[in-house]
Motif scaffolding. Structure first.
Motif, PDB file in Angstrom:
ATOM      1  N   ALA A 127       0.833  -1.207   0.000  1.00 17.10           N
ATOM      2  CA  ALA A 127       0.000   0.000   0.000  1.00 17.10           C
ATOM      3  C   ALA A 127       0.867   1.256   0.000  1.00 17.10           C
ATOM      4  N   ILE A 128       0.261   2.333  -0.487  1.00 14.93           N
ATOM      5  CA  ILE A 128       0.867   3.665  -0.393  1.00 14.93           C
ATOM      6  C   ILE A 128      -0.091   4.488   0.471  1.00 14.93           C
ATOM      7  N   LEU A 129       0.488   5.182   1.465  1.00 14.65           N
ATOM      8  CA  LEU A 129      -0.338   5.898   2.443  1.00 14.65           C
ATOM      9  C   LEU A 129       0.070   7.374   2.492  1.00 14.65           C
ATOM     10  N   PRO A 130      -0.414   8.172   1.530  1.00 18.15           N
ATOM     11  CA  PRO A 130      -0.093   9.607   1.554  1.00 18.15           C
ATOM     12  C   PRO A 130      -0.906  10.325   2.625  1.00 18.15           C
ATOM     13  N   VAL A 131      -0.370  11.417   3.149  1.00 15.30           N
ATOM     14  CA  VAL A 131      -1.035  12.175   4.213  1.00 15.30           C
ATOM     15  C   VAL A 131      -1.389  13.568   3.688  1.00 15.30           C
ATOM     16  N   HIS A 132      -2.680  13.899   3.719  1.00 12.77           N
ATOM     17  CA  HIS A 132      -3.110  15.248   3.299  1.00 12.77           C
ATOM     18  C   HIS A 132      -2.861  16.192   4.480  1.00 12.77           C
ATOM     19  N   LEU A 133      -1.586  16.469   4.712  1.00 16.91           N
ATOM     20  CA  LEU A 133      -1.181  17.190   5.925  1.00 16.91           C
ATOM     21  C   LEU A 133      -1.684  18.637   5.920  1.00 16.91           C
ATOM     22  N   TRP A 134      -2.077  19.103   7.068  1.00 12.29           N
ATOM     23  CA  TRP A 134      -2.520  20.491   7.290  1.00 12.29           C
ATOM     24  C   TRP A 134      -3.761  20.857   6.470  1.00 12.29           C
ATOM     25  N   GLY A 135      -4.399  19.838   5.867  1.00 10.97           N
ATOM     26  CA  GLY A 135      -5.630  20.102   5.113  1.00 10.97           C
ATOM     27  C   GLY A 135      -5.455  20.262   3.620  1.00 10.97           C
ATOM     28  N   GLN A 136      -4.247  19.922   3.094  1.00 11.64           N
ATOM     29  CA  GLN A 136      -4.043  20.074   1.643  1.00 11.64           C
ATOM     30  C   GLN A 136      -3.787  18.710   0.994  1.00 11.64           C
ATOM     31  N   PRO A 137      -4.537  18.420  -0.067  1.00  8.23           N
ATOM     32  CA  PRO A 137      -4.416  17.096  -0.683  1.00  8.23           C
ATOM     33  C   PRO A 137      -3.095  16.874  -1.426  1.00  8.23           C
ATOM     34  N   VAL A 138      -2.660  15.641  -1.370  1.00  4.41           N
ATOM     35  CA  VAL A 138      -1.440  15.188  -2.054  1.00  4.41           C
ATOM     36  C   VAL A 138      -1.724  15.054  -3.551  1.00  4.41           C
ATOM     37  N   GLU A 139      -0.681  15.026  -4.367  1.00  9.57           N
ATOM     38  CA  GLU A 139      -0.795  14.858  -5.828  1.00  9.57           C
ATOM     39  C   GLU A 139      -1.251  13.426  -6.115  1.00  9.57           C
ATOM     40  N   MET A 140      -2.558  13.235  -6.106  1.00 10.78           N
ATOM     41  CA  MET A 140      -3.109  11.872  -6.092  1.00 10.78           C
ATOM     42  C   MET A 140      -3.069  11.162  -7.445  1.00 10.78           C
TER      43      MET A 140
END
Ligand SMILES: Cc1ncc(COP(=O)(O)O)c(C=O)c1O
Length: 366
Positions: A127-140
């Motif tokens: 799995a890959i587990l990106p974190v939308h830190l501080w409320g901003q989405p990752v380059e999904m």
């Protein structure tokens, strides 16, 4: 002037009366675990995200753990994530018996540098587990393409990003699965603990439903070893009221972020948060970068301005994860950010006078 970092209480908020009425309704009903409030919250939150399905759980950490299990992650597997996050992201990976494999963050956004992910994929990656830190989405889009190519599940850690958008779609509907926290300080916060797993595909959360309830498929029929990971009806009823107010609260957060941008833009040395144009953050936190951060922070504290650090020690350098063998310098961007980031007071009720005061204090603290 005193400027509080956050304001999580319901007193004086537009939804105060409705929250109290919802809580009274549940307390009088005698139905405290599961039931109509929980079912309704799941439907309403799935709709809010644009997800096919949503399942409530006890915490965001449970949501991550159960999502990993639903993705088939277990003993000996690897999960790719970032070191600049709250420890729970890595804890969930460890709790299912897998190993967190870190990739550094992008210096512009402080989020997973998706260009580094392909090189971290091995035959053990599940799995890959990106974190939308501080409320901003990752380059999904990049991550979903990699996930498809390598047959690995992409799980969003959306614990800080309820309602944030990436190319017009909301978190919770960007990865294969997503985990949310309703910890009181979150954009959608309970009056206690709470969490939710969402999925893009219908039927993907059958295992999560069982795991949260001691692995039961039917009463006293335990198919898997599960957990007590259920959300209680009181929190569900409160969250339903606050969910109705979430779009307005997030819009208010965007206004406050713009006010901060105007007020802080000309302070030399201060780097303001940046995000690409195709992303609409929900500003869970407003995080600047400033040289000599600790000294600046002390001066702000002395002036009555509360600040936070999210997060001061990257996970690979925490004592709990020393056994993985990472060293200082392994993730230089996360490490450098951990020394310079400073979270300013931020909540939907923050006023213009308080923002101006924070800006003045920051200007003289430098
Ligand atoms: C990025 C991130 N992941 C996971 C969690 C864990 O959520 P909880 O505290 O509800 O278990 C949190 C919040 O605390 C978080 O901010």
């Amino acid at each position: 002037m005193k400027v509080a970092f956050a304001d999580v209480g319901i007193a004086g908020k537009p939804y105060e009366t409705d929250v109290l009425a919802a809580a009274t309704r549940v307390l009088k009903s005698g139905n405290y675990i599961g039931g109509p409030e929980v079912d309704a919250l799941e439907r309403e939150f799935a709709e809010f995200c644009g997800a096919a399905e949503a399942v409530t759980v006890r915490t965001g950490t449970d949501a991550l753990t159960f999502a990993l299990r639903a993705a088939g992650v277990g003993l000996g597997d690897e999960v790719i994530t970032v070191p600049l996050t709250f420890i729970a992201t890595a804890e969930a990976i460890s709790h299912v018996g897998a190993t967190p494999v870190f990739v550094d963050v992008d210096p512009e956004t402080a989020l997973m540098d998706t260009r580094r992910v392909a090189a971290a994929i091995t035959r053990r990656t599940r799995a890959i587990l990106p974190v939308h830190l501080w409320g901003q989405p990752v380059e999904m889009n990049t991550l979903m393409a990699l996930g498809r190519e390598h047959g690995v599940t992409v799980i969003e850690d959306a614990c800080q990003a309820h309602g944030a958008e990436y190319r017009g779609r909301r978190t919770g509907n960007l990865g294969d699965l997503a985990a949310f926290s309703f910890y009181p300080s979150k954009n959608l916060g309970a009056c206690g603990e709470g969490g939710m797993v969402t999925a893009r595909d219908p039927g993907a959360l059958a295992l999560v439903r069982r795991l949260r309830d001691h692995g039961q498929a039917a009463r006293y029929q335990h198919d898997v070893i599960g957990y007590n990971g259920r959300l209680d009806a009181l929190q569900a009823a409160i969250l339903r009221v606050k969910l109705r107010a979430l779009d307005a609260a997030n819009a208010q957060r965007r206004k406050i972020a713009l006010s901060y941008e105007e007020a802080l833009g000309d302070i030399p040395g201060v780097v303001l948060p940046r995000h690409p144009a195709h992303v609409l953050p929900v500003w869970h936190l407003y995080v600047i970068q400033v040289p000599e951060r600790n000294r600046v922070r002390e001066r702000l504290t002395a002036a009555g301005v509360e600040t936070g650090l999210h997060y001061p020690t990257p996970v690979h350098l925490q004592r709990a994860y020393r056994f993985l063998g990472y060293q200082p310098g392994d993730f230089p961007i996360s490490e450098q950010l951990a020394e310079t980031i400073l979270s300013l007071p931020f909540h939907p009720e923050l006023g213009e006078a308080q923002i101006a005061y924070v800006a003045d204090c920051l200007r003289s603290a430098r």
